[in-house]
Design a protein around this motif. Structure first.
Motif, PDB file in Angstrom:
ATOM      1  N   TYR A   1     -10.296   8.252  -5.310  1.00 35.46           N
ATOM      2  CA  TYR A   1      -9.435   7.203  -4.767  1.00 35.46           C
ATOM      3  C   TYR A   1      -8.121   7.075  -5.537  1.00 35.46           C
ATOM      4  O   TYR A   1      -7.056   6.964  -4.938  1.00 35.46           O
ATOM      5  N   GLU A   2      -8.188   7.087  -6.857  1.00 39.73           N
ATOM      6  CA  GLU A   2      -6.975   6.914  -7.664  1.00 39.73           C
ATOM      7  C   GLU A   2      -6.043   8.116  -7.583  1.00 39.73           C
ATOM      8  O   GLU A   2      -4.879   8.008  -7.923  1.00 39.73           O
TER       9      GLU A   2
ATOM     10  N   VAL B   1      -3.915   9.467  -5.479  1.00 35.14           N
ATOM     11  CA  VAL B   1      -3.300   8.963  -4.247  1.00 35.14           C
ATOM     12  C   VAL B   1      -2.991  10.090  -3.271  1.00 35.14           C
ATOM     13  O   VAL B   1      -3.251   9.971  -2.075  1.00 35.14           O
TER      14      VAL B   1
ATOM     15  N   TRP C   1      -3.240   4.209   1.668  1.00 35.62           N
ATOM     16  CA  TRP C   1      -3.759   3.915   0.333  1.00 35.62           C
ATOM     17  C   TRP C   1      -3.168   2.584  -0.130  1.00 35.62           C
ATOM     18  O   TRP C   1      -2.020   2.256   0.146  1.00 35.62           O
ATOM     19  N   ARG C   2      -3.984   1.817  -0.814  1.00 37.05           N
ATOM     20  CA  ARG C   2      -3.523   0.577  -1.436  1.00 37.05           C
ATOM     21  C   ARG C   2      -4.260   0.425  -2.752  1.00 37.05           C
ATOM     22  O   ARG C   2      -5.362   0.953  -2.908  1.00 37.05           O
ATOM     23  N   PRO C   3      -3.679  -0.260  -3.713  1.00 40.30           N
ATOM     24  CA  PRO C   3      -4.336  -0.375  -5.020  1.00 40.30           C
ATOM     25  C   PRO C   3      -5.576  -1.266  -4.934  1.00 40.30           C
ATOM     26  O   PRO C   3      -5.485  -2.422  -4.529  1.00 40.30           O
TER      27      PRO C   3
ATOM     28  N   PRO D   1      -9.074  -2.054  -7.406  1.00 40.30           N
ATOM     29  CA  PRO D   1      -9.792  -1.734  -8.646  1.00 40.30           C
ATOM     30  C   PRO D   1     -11.189  -1.179  -8.353  1.00 40.30           C
ATOM     31  O   PRO D   1     -11.813  -1.535  -7.350  1.00 40.30           O
TER      32      PRO D   1
ATOM     33  N   SER E   1     -13.777  -1.612  -3.004  1.00 38.50           N
ATOM     34  CA  SER E   1     -13.717  -0.180  -3.293  1.00 38.50           C
ATOM     35  C   SER E   1     -14.463   0.567  -2.188  1.00 38.50           C
ATOM     36  O   SER E   1     -15.574   0.186  -1.815  1.00 38.50           O
TER      37      SER E   1
END
Length: 176
Positions: A25-26, A28, A39-41, A43, A49
């Protein structure tokens, strides 16, 4: 649990989440190619998630992929959009960058087909991927999927529209 030659597909565990979130996921650029949603931030410890374990669902079967050789978490595999009336579903797969290139993807797709056709009694599977994703198109073809078409400029990825390839496999075509 479902066992292939190289992978084990098992239920998602809490300890899988930080690894999958960080690697799938991180990243991007990779996530933007793997998922049609923007994609969006988020945690890793958030219930939002995409890797957070949830309750069982009738329209999705979500697995963690484990490499049998060393019991390493390799990625995720899923059947989504399961339609029990028409007995069809979509196939999804994402492998961690370090796990790619060793045949795990083909084996995971093969195990998903076994689950879909033999365990769930589905009739048809569909797989969509970016047309330039040679790893996934190769895995699909090795398992027996047929390319059914191209959705021209269907996917918005990193500032441009890309073609999406559509593959299908019927239960009677699957060599199992």
């Amino acid at each position: 649990m479902l066992r292939g030659e190289k992978v084990l597909l098992r239920a998602r565990r809490e300890e899988d989440v930080p690894v999958l979130h960080a690697d799938l996921y991180e990243d991007v650029a990779m996530r933007s190619r793997a998922d049609g949603r923007a994609w969006r931030p988020i945690p890793a410890n958030s219930p939002a998630s995409p890797f957070a374990p949830g309750p069982p669902s009738d329209d999705a079967a979500i697995f963690s992929v484990v490499r049998l050789a060393d019991d390493t978490l390799a990625g995720e595999a899923l059947l989504w959009g399961i339609d029990t009336h028409n007995r069809q579903a979509h196939v999804g797969l994402s492998l961690r960058r370090a796990m790619r290139g060793g045949g795990l993807g083909t084996d995971a797709v093969r195990v998903l087909c076994h689950y879909a056709f033999r365990v769930r009694g589905l009739h048809r599977l569909q797989l969509e991927t970016l047309a330039d994703n040679t790893a996934m198109t190769g895995a699909a073809e090795r398992v027996g999927f047929r390319r059914e078409g191209t959705l021209r400029r269907n996917s918005w990825v990193d500032g441009e529209f890309l073609d999406e390839a559509v593959f299908g496999l019927l239960a009677e075509e699957w060599a199992g």
